[in-house]
Design a protein around this motif. Sequence first.
Motif, PDB file in Angstrom:
ATOM      1  N   GLY A 112       7.210 -18.105   3.865  1.00 59.85           N
ATOM      2  CA  GLY A 112       7.687 -18.745   5.073  1.00 59.85           C
ATOM      3  C   GLY A 112       7.129 -18.127   6.345  1.00 59.85           C
ATOM      4  O   GLY A 112       7.291 -18.666   7.418  1.00 59.85           O
ATOM      5  N   HIS A 113       6.449 -17.002   6.194  1.00 57.77           N
ATOM      6  CA  HIS A 113       5.928 -16.332   7.385  1.00 57.77           C
ATOM      7  C   HIS A 113       4.739 -15.469   6.978  1.00 57.77           C
ATOM      8  O   HIS A 113       4.803 -14.736   6.014  1.00 57.77           O
ATOM      9  N   LEU A 114       3.667 -15.549   7.745  1.00 57.48           N
ATOM     10  CA  LEU A 114       2.439 -14.850   7.364  1.00 57.48           C
ATOM     11  C   LEU A 114       2.512 -13.345   7.568  1.00 57.48           C
ATOM     12  O   LEU A 114       1.698 -12.619   7.027  1.00 57.48           O
ATOM     13  N   SER A 115       3.444 -12.865   8.335  1.00 54.60           N
ATOM     14  CA  SER A 115       3.444 -11.431   8.629  1.00 54.60           C
ATOM     15  C   SER A 115       4.420 -10.657   7.753  1.00 54.60           C
ATOM     16  O   SER A 115       4.806  -9.559   8.075  1.00 54.60           O
ATOM     17  N   ASN A 116       4.780 -11.252   6.620  1.00 51.86           N
ATOM     18  CA  ASN A 116       5.752 -10.584   5.757  1.00 51.86           C
ATOM     19  C   ASN A 116       5.130  -9.981   4.506  1.00 51.86           C
ATOM     20  O   ASN A 116       5.825  -9.733   3.533  1.00 51.86           O
ATOM     21  N   TYR A 117       3.821  -9.762   4.541  1.00 56.31           N
ATOM     22  CA  TYR A 117       3.188  -9.186   3.367  1.00 56.31           C
ATOM     23  C   TYR A 117       3.705  -7.779   3.098  1.00 56.31           C
ATOM     24  O   TYR A 117       3.866  -6.983   4.014  1.00 56.31           O
ATOM     25  N   SER A 118       3.932  -7.492   1.853  1.00 55.95           N
ATOM     26  CA  SER A 118       4.318  -6.137   1.479  1.00 55.95           C
ATOM     27  C   SER A 118       3.059  -5.279   1.355  1.00 55.95           C
ATOM     28  O   SER A 118       1.937  -5.780   1.333  1.00 55.95           O
ATOM     29  N   GLN A 119       3.261  -3.994   1.241  1.00 59.89           N
ATOM     30  CA  GLN A 119       2.130  -3.081   1.088  1.00 59.89           C
ATOM     31  C   GLN A 119       1.337  -3.424  -0.168  1.00 59.89           C
ATOM     32  O   GLN A 119       0.118  -3.375  -0.192  1.00 59.89           O
ATOM     33  N   LYS A 120       2.046  -3.783  -1.224  1.00 62.03           N
ATOM     34  CA  LYS A 120       1.382  -4.120  -2.475  1.00 62.03           C
ATOM     35  C   LYS A 120       0.502  -5.344  -2.302  1.00 62.03           C
ATOM     36  O   LYS A 120      -0.620  -5.391  -2.798  1.00 62.03           O
ATOM     37  N   GLU A 121       0.984  -6.321  -1.582  1.00 57.77           N
ATOM     38  CA  GLU A 121       0.203  -7.532  -1.376  1.00 57.77           C
ATOM     39  C   GLU A 121      -0.997  -7.241  -0.501  1.00 57.77           C
ATOM     40  O   GLU A 121      -2.076  -7.780  -0.716  1.00 57.77           O
ATOM     41  N   LEU A 122      -0.818  -6.387   0.509  1.00 62.41           N
ATOM     42  CA  LEU A 122      -1.933  -6.048   1.378  1.00 62.41           C
ATOM     43  C   LEU A 122      -3.060  -5.412   0.578  1.00 62.41           C
ATOM     44  O   LEU A 122      -4.233  -5.632   0.846  1.00 62.41           O
ATOM     45  N   SER A 123      -2.697  -4.617  -0.418  1.00 61.19           N
ATOM     46  CA  SER A 123      -3.727  -3.916  -1.183  1.00 61.19           C
ATOM     47  C   SER A 123      -4.601  -4.882  -1.955  1.00 61.19           C
ATOM     48  O   SER A 123      -5.744  -4.580  -2.250  1.00 61.19           O
ATOM     49  N   THR A 124      -4.083  -6.059  -2.265  1.00 58.82           N
ATOM     50  CA  THR A 124      -4.890  -7.029  -3.003  1.00 58.82           C
ATOM     51  C   THR A 124      -6.018  -7.566  -2.135  1.00 58.82           C
ATOM     52  O   THR A 124      -6.993  -8.086  -2.640  1.00 58.82           O
ATOM     53  N   PHE A 125      -5.894  -7.449  -0.811  1.00 62.95           N
ATOM     54  CA  PHE A 125      -6.942  -7.942   0.070  1.00 62.95           C
ATOM     55  C   PHE A 125      -8.152  -7.016   0.084  1.00 62.95           C
ATOM     56  O   PHE A 125      -9.194  -7.386   0.581  1.00 62.95           O
ATOM     57  N   LYS A 126      -7.986  -5.836  -0.451  1.00 62.99           N
ATOM     58  CA  LYS A 126      -9.055  -4.843  -0.344  1.00 62.99           C
ATOM     59  C   LYS A 126      -9.935  -4.788  -1.578  1.00 62.99           C
ATOM     60  O   LYS A 126     -10.798  -3.952  -1.674  1.00 62.99           O
ATOM     61  N   LYS A 127      -9.703  -5.654  -2.550  1.00 62.30           N
ATOM     62  CA  LYS A 127     -10.497  -5.626  -3.763  1.00 62.30           C
ATOM     63  C   LYS A 127     -11.932  -6.036  -3.449  1.00 62.30           C
ATOM     64  O   LYS A 127     -12.116  -6.887  -2.610  1.00 62.30           O
TER      65      LYS A 127
END
Length: 78
Positions: free
Chosen positions: A63-78
């Motif tokens: 429902g909101h783009l700024s609610n990513y958890s740390q775990k989800e953020l790490s998936t962007f770094k693959k």
Amino acid sequence: MPLYSFHCSACDAETELLMRSDEAAICPACGSDKMERLPSWVAPDMKMEKNRRLWRAKAAAEGHLSNYSQKELSTFKK
Ligand SMILES: [Zn+2]
């Protein structure tokens, strides 16, 4: 290189960066790497279709783009 939009969860800045998809984004305002990639429609690319759907589904689910958890953020770094 495609242009991506990012939101920095450290200083709440929004910015656009030209970068490869496997690069980690660094906030130009505060230097943080806690950057959330926002869906971007600037550079249509067949390879991006799968990721776009993922982002859209994720955004819709949360429902909101700024609610990513740390775990989800790490998936962007693959
Ligand atoms: Zn920042």
